[in-house]
Design a protein around this motif. Structure first.
Motif, short mmCIF file in Angstrom:
data_model
loop_
_atom_site.label_atom_id
_atom_site.label_comp_id
_atom_site.label_asym_id
_atom_site.label_seq_id
_atom_site.Cartn_x
_atom_site.Cartn_y
_atom_site.Cartn_z
N LEU A 1 -1.48 -5.56 2.86
CA LEU A 1 -1.15 -4.41 2.03
C LEU A 1 -0.93 -4.81 0.57
N LEU A 2 -0.48 -6.04 0.33
CA LEU A 2 -0.23 -6.48 -1.04
C LEU A 2 -1.51 -6.84 -1.79
N THR A 3 -2.58 -7.08 -1.05
CA THR A 3 -3.84 -7.45 -1.70
C THR A 3 -4.85 -6.31 -1.71
N ARG A 4 -4.48 -5.17 -1.17
CA ARG A 4 -5.43 -4.06 -1.15
C ARG A 4 -5.52 -3.42 -2.54
N GLU B 1 1.85 2.03 -5.60
CA GLU B 1 1.40 2.36 -4.25
C GLU B 1 1.65 1.21 -3.29
N ARG B 2 1.39 0.02 -3.76
CA ARG B 2 1.62 -1.14 -2.88
C ARG B 2 3.11 -1.39 -2.68
N ALA C 1 4.13 0.85 0.03
CA ALA C 1 3.70 0.32 1.33
C ALA C 1 4.63 -0.80 1.79
N TYR C 2 5.08 -1.62 0.85
CA TYR C 2 6.04 -2.70 1.16
C TYR C 2 7.33 -2.09 1.71
N LEU D 1 4.87 -8.77 -6.60
CA LEU D 1 4.39 -7.40 -6.74
C LEU D 1 5.02 -6.73 -7.96
#
Length: 200
Positions: A76-79, A85-86, A89-90, A139
């Protein structure tokens, strides 16, 4: 006279997966060496040979579960998408799914037992915490560098944010009345919008 065939011990991952499944289905209080042994076809003595103590079994189960979460967190951190947004997700991955979330139930038990844990166990717990922290710092730093976020010290902000997430997550995991996952995610989203988003 033929020699009886010995039943091979199940792979370590199967034992840890079974322990996590038992926590999810029956609660941590039902996870005993005897019950786990019955689940995987081993004696409790055999399990103790491999894990030495229940504390070690719990810590290895947590490490196994964290390895799976770490892989999900890396994805999720590399998308593609914005840093905000990331970050959302985190947070979504961090906060428990609800009361008696098995991963958080296990975490709380390991934390509780850490008061009497040896230095090796405490170092391993710190390594788990450190992975979450490093990813969050990176992030936030990325969002600051892209001017999506206000100029903050990424490490200090991550420390405070994780303290907020831990507090809320404990409330959700123990089923504190008046607290649920949706409410927590709303509070955290509001906090991030107010304290981190760059002024436009």
């Amino acid at each position: 006279m033929s020699t009886p065939r010995r039943t091979p011990a199940p792979p370590r991952e199967r034992i840890l997966a079974a322990a996590m499944e038992m926590i999810a289905e029956r609660g941590l209080e039902k996870l005993t060496m005897a019950a786990l042994g019955r689940e995987v076809g081993m004696s409790s003595g055999h399990l103790l040979y491999y894990f030495r103590t229940k504390d070690e079994l719990l810590l290895q189960t947590l490490e196994w579960s964290e390895g799976r979460l770490g892989a999900e967190r890396a994805r999720l951190l590399t998308r593609t998408g914005t840093a905000r947004e990331r970050l959302g997700a985190y947070v979504d991955l961090y906060v428990p799914d609800g009361h008696r979330d098995p991963h958080w139930t296990l975490w709380l038990e390991v934390w509780n037992r850490s008061q009497t844990a040896d230095a090796d166990a405490r170092d391993r717990q710190a390594a788990i915490e450190g992975a979450w922290h490093r990813d969050l710092v990176a992030l936030i730093a990325q969002g600051v560098a892209r001017t999506e976020f206000r100029t903050v010290d990424p490490d200090r902000f991550a420390t405070r944010l994780r303290a907020l997430l831990d507090g809320f997550s404990i409330h959700v995991a123990i089923g504190l009345r008046g607290t649920d996952r949706g409410m927590v995610l709303g509070h955290v989203r509001e906090f991030l919008d107010e304290s981190l988003l760059a002024d436009t």
